[in-house]
Motif scaffolding. Structure first.
Motif, PDB file in Angstrom:
ATOM      1  N   TYR A 157       1.595   0.407  -6.016  1.00 29.33           N
ATOM      2  CA  TYR A 157       1.354  -0.824  -6.784  1.00 29.33           C
ATOM      3  C   TYR A 157      -0.132  -1.181  -6.756  1.00 29.33           C
ATOM      4  N   TRP A 158      -0.730  -1.103  -5.554  1.00 32.35           N
ATOM      5  CA  TRP A 158      -2.151  -1.439  -5.440  1.00 32.35           C
ATOM      6  C   TRP A 158      -3.014  -0.511  -6.283  1.00 32.35           C
ATOM      7  N   LEU A 159      -2.628   0.749  -6.372  1.00 29.83           N
ATOM      8  CA  LEU A 159      -3.399   1.711  -7.167  1.00 29.83           C
ATOM      9  C   LEU A 159      -3.503   1.244  -8.613  1.00 29.83           C
ATOM     10  N   VAL A 182     -13.296  -0.025  -7.010  1.00 31.52           N
ATOM     11  CA  VAL A 182     -13.304   1.437  -7.141  1.00 31.52           C
ATOM     12  C   VAL A 182     -13.083   2.053  -5.757  1.00 31.52           C
ATOM     13  N   MET A 183     -13.745   1.490  -4.766  1.00 34.66           N
ATOM     14  CA  MET A 183     -13.559   1.952  -3.391  1.00 34.66           C
ATOM     15  C   MET A 183     -12.126   1.710  -2.930  1.00 34.66           C
ATOM     16  N   TYR A 184     -11.576   0.561  -3.317  1.00 28.65           N
ATOM     17  CA  TYR A 184     -10.189   0.270  -2.970  1.00 28.65           C
ATOM     18  C   TYR A 184      -9.221   1.296  -3.566  1.00 28.65           C
ATOM     19  N   VAL A 185      -9.494   1.730  -4.793  1.00 31.51           N
ATOM     20  CA  VAL A 185      -8.633   2.730  -5.446  1.00 31.51           C
ATOM     21  C   VAL A 185      -8.567   3.996  -4.599  1.00 31.51           C
ATOM     22  N   VAL A 186      -9.723   4.408  -4.074  1.00 33.27           N
ATOM     23  CA  VAL A 186      -9.760   5.593  -3.211  1.00 33.27           C
ATOM     24  C   VAL A 186      -9.018   5.330  -1.900  1.00 33.27           C
ATOM     25  N   VAL A 189      -5.114   5.383  -1.937  1.00 34.48           N
ATOM     26  CA  VAL A 189      -4.552   6.743  -1.945  1.00 34.48           C
ATOM     27  C   VAL A 189      -4.486   7.275  -0.516  1.00 34.48           C
ATOM     28  N   ILE A 190      -5.568   7.089   0.224  1.00 36.96           N
ATOM     29  CA  ILE A 190      -5.589   7.493   1.631  1.00 36.96           C
ATOM     30  C   ILE A 190      -4.536   6.723   2.419  1.00 36.96           C
ATOM     31  N   GLY A 191      -4.453   5.418   2.154  1.00 42.93           N
ATOM     32  CA  GLY A 191      -3.484   4.576   2.843  1.00 42.93           C
ATOM     33  C   GLY A 191      -2.052   5.027   2.602  1.00 42.93           C
ATOM     34  N   PHE A 192      -1.750   5.422   1.372  1.00 42.98           N
ATOM     35  CA  PHE A 192      -0.388   5.874   1.062  1.00 42.98           C
ATOM     36  C   PHE A 192      -0.011   7.081   1.907  1.00 42.98           C
ATOM     37  N   PHE A 193      -0.887   8.076   1.959  1.00 45.57           N
ATOM     38  CA  PHE A 193      -0.558   9.298   2.700  1.00 45.57           C
ATOM     39  C   PHE A 193      -0.496   9.048   4.200  1.00 45.57           C
ATOM     40  N   GLN A 194      -1.305   8.114   4.700  1.00 43.34           N
ATOM     41  CA  GLN A 194      -1.221   7.761   6.114  1.00 43.34           C
ATOM     42  C   GLN A 194       0.118   7.107   6.435  1.00 43.34           C
TER      43      GLN A 194
END
Length: 206
Positions: A157-159, A182-186, A189-194
């Protein structure tokens, strides 16, 4: 590709940019970094950054975004209280997924609220991009709730919300804030996989 005139306009906007926006962006990044380390001081940074954004967004006619910051102010106080009261007990709440039916209901509700509030803003105020403004606002409200409940899909959702917000802030010439998102978008993605890796480990143990 951006032409020279557009690049010059962006450069001039950066030079003339409000120091308040710079402070808000720095504190927003501080919040994220401190939260990643589970430092309770992250909520102080969040509160001050959000308070500044209330006025910044109102000044550029993003009325729903300004109202959203008031919600974030409340959440910053709530988050500080929760962390101070419960400490490590928050770890008892496990990452979990919502059902497809729940997601469908939530998405339909966000869309309906976005259209309804966007229509009202468009016809009764001078709000800029009222429908997109309403979408990012209501999307952020439900997604913030998902974070407090450790729903895995909050990152997806955040993406979407953060990507839409980048366009919103560029349109309003809030370039530092756009860069922040833009930094949050990156990071989402990292947060999801963690979170997904943690979720898988939890499933194997249950």
């Amino acid at each position: 590709m951006l032409n020279e005139e557009t690049l010059n306009a962006i450069g001039n906007a950066f030079i003339a940019m409000s120091m308040w926006e710079l402070l808000a962006v720095v504190l927003a990044l501080a919040y994220l970094l401190l939260a990643m380390k589970e430092k309770i001081s992250c909520w102080y940074a969040a509160f001050i950054s959000t308070a500044i954004y209330v006025f910044l967004f109102w000044d550029v006619s993003l009325l729903m975004e300004s109202a959203l910051q008031i919600f974030y102010l409340v959440m910053a106080v709530y988050g500080w209280w929760q962390w101070r009261k419960h400490g490590d007990k928050q770890q008892e709440l496990q990452i979990h997924c919502w059902s497809l039916k729940t997601h469908c209901v939530v998405i339909l509700a966000v869309c309906a609220l976005s259209v309804g509030f966007g229509y009202g803003l468009h016809h009764n105020t001078n709000a800029a991009l009222p429908y997109l403004d309403s979408f990012t606002t209501w999307g952020a409200v439900i997604t913030t709730y998902m974070v407090t409940k450790k729903v895995l899909e909050n990152w997806v959702y955040w993406l979407v919300i953060d990507a839409a917000s980048v366009y919103l802030y560029i349109d309003r010439e809030l370039y530092l804030t756009a860069l922040l998102f833009v930094m949050y978008v990156v990071l989402v993605v990292i947060g999801f996989f963690q979170w997904y890796a943690i979720y898988q480990r939890q499933q194997r143990l249950n």
